[in-house]
Motif scaffolding. Structure first.
Motif, PDB file in Angstrom:
ATOM      1  N   ILE A   9    -132.102  14.496 -33.545  1.00  0.00           N
ATOM      2  CA  ILE A   9    -133.487  14.041 -33.506  1.00  0.00           C
ATOM      3  C   ILE A   9    -134.365  15.244 -33.172  1.00  0.00           C
ATOM      4  N   VAL A  53    -138.052   7.764 -29.652  1.00  0.00           N
ATOM      5  CA  VAL A  53    -136.993   8.741 -29.374  1.00  0.00           C
ATOM      6  C   VAL A  53    -135.905   8.146 -28.485  1.00  0.00           C
ATOM      7  N   ALA A  71    -132.132   7.591 -29.766  1.00  0.00           N
ATOM      8  CA  ALA A  71    -131.074   8.440 -29.210  1.00  0.00           C
ATOM      9  C   ALA A  71    -129.968   7.592 -28.591  1.00  0.00           C
ATOM     10  N   ARG A  72    -130.357   6.542 -27.917  1.00  0.00           N
ATOM     11  CA  ARG A  72    -129.356   5.668 -27.285  1.00  0.00           C
ATOM     12  C   ARG A  72    -128.496   4.965 -28.339  1.00  0.00           C
ATOM     13  N   PRO A 128    -128.330  14.030 -30.305  1.00  0.00           N
ATOM     14  CA  PRO A 128    -129.073  14.843 -29.342  1.00  0.00           C
ATOM     15  C   PRO A 128    -130.512  15.043 -29.780  1.00  0.00           C
ATOM     16  N   VAL A 129    -131.378  15.231 -28.803  1.00  0.00           N
ATOM     17  CA  VAL A 129    -132.809  15.397 -29.057  1.00  0.00           C
ATOM     18  C   VAL A 129    -133.195  16.854 -28.853  1.00  0.00           C
ATOM     19  N   TYR A 181    -137.644  10.212 -21.931  1.00  0.00           N
ATOM     20  CA  TYR A 181    -136.321  10.726 -22.304  1.00  0.00           C
ATOM     21  C   TYR A 181    -136.212  12.186 -21.899  1.00  0.00           C
TER      22      TYR A 181
END
Length: 244
Positions: A56, A69, A73-74, A79-80, A107
């Protein structure tokens, strides 16, 4: 080689453009840029394409670009990658959201970017470009299929197959606003000028709002770029290809 396959999802009350990017239309690996809202719709879009979201990427941390986000992501485990300067906004998002929007989840990004990095993600080559002016830490992502490395391009030019994910720096016929915290017109103009000098005019631009465009079209017709049109010599890569 063909350009990357870029799919647009316009989401949220501010009509922000989120992009799902993969090396080609057959690839099962993708990254997503600026998931601003409607995470369930974005997940459904990925499932319909048969792709796994592997990363991301965030251009900047205004709420309309980061609202989905955390849940995305969850759900994906991806990964961000976040602008380093703006990590605190993502980590405490509702502190920066104007009344009437949200709620959104904060986040903590796994990776922080400052510009100048080159990433290999989801079969893609990602060049990270620092483009402040709309916000203090704004990034633009130049993305191409991994096999088309910039080092293989002619000297001084980036491959035409690259796509620019410009966030809120440059739009079709407009530019990002500069009246928000971290905004500055002179800085934004320099950032846009840097893109025009670095990439050919036929480079496709995928902005954070409104329609897809090219660098050459904006250089030639965007009313906010009049001074840049006269300042950039025709011999530079972007200017030379602008009329092509």
């Amino acid at each position: 080689m063909s350009s990357p396959d870029v799919r647009s999802f316009t989401v949220g009350p501010v009509q922000e453009n989120c992009y799902l990017v993969r090396a080609d239309s057959a690839s099962a690996r993708a990254l997503i840029v600026d998931p601003g809202d409607e995470h369930e719709r974005l997940l459904a879009g990925a499932r319909a394409l048969g792709v796994e979201i592997e990363a991301i990427l965030i251009t900047h941390c205004h709420f309309d670009h980061i609202g989905a986000v955390a849940p995305l992501a969850r759900a994906t485990g991806a990964p961000v990658y976040c602008p380093e300067i703006e990590r605190g906004v993502l980590a405490d998002v509702m502190r920066w959201v104007p009344p009437g929007f949200g709620p959104f989840e904060s986040y903590e990004a796994e990776h922080l970017l400052a510009g100048g990095e080159r990433l290999a993600l989801a079969g893609l080559h990602v060049e990270v470009i620092f483009t402040p002016g709309h916000s203090a830490g704004h990034l633009t992502y130049s993305i191409s299929p991994a096999a088309r490395d910039r080092d293989r391009a002619p000297s001084g030019q980036a491959p035409a197959a690259r796509a620019l994910l410009s966030g809120d720096v440059l739009f079709q016929g407009s530019v990002g606003r500069v009246d928000l915290p971290g905004g500055d017109w002179a800085t934004l103009e320099r950032s846009i000028g840097g893109l025009l000098r670095a990439f050919p005019g036929d480079t496709v631009v995928y902005p954070g709002h409104m329609g897809v465009t090219t660098l050459g079209r904006e250089r030639d017709t965007n009313p906010f770029l009049a001074e840049l049109r006269s300042a950039i010599p025709a011999s530079t890569p972007g200017a030379a290809a602008a009329g092509s």
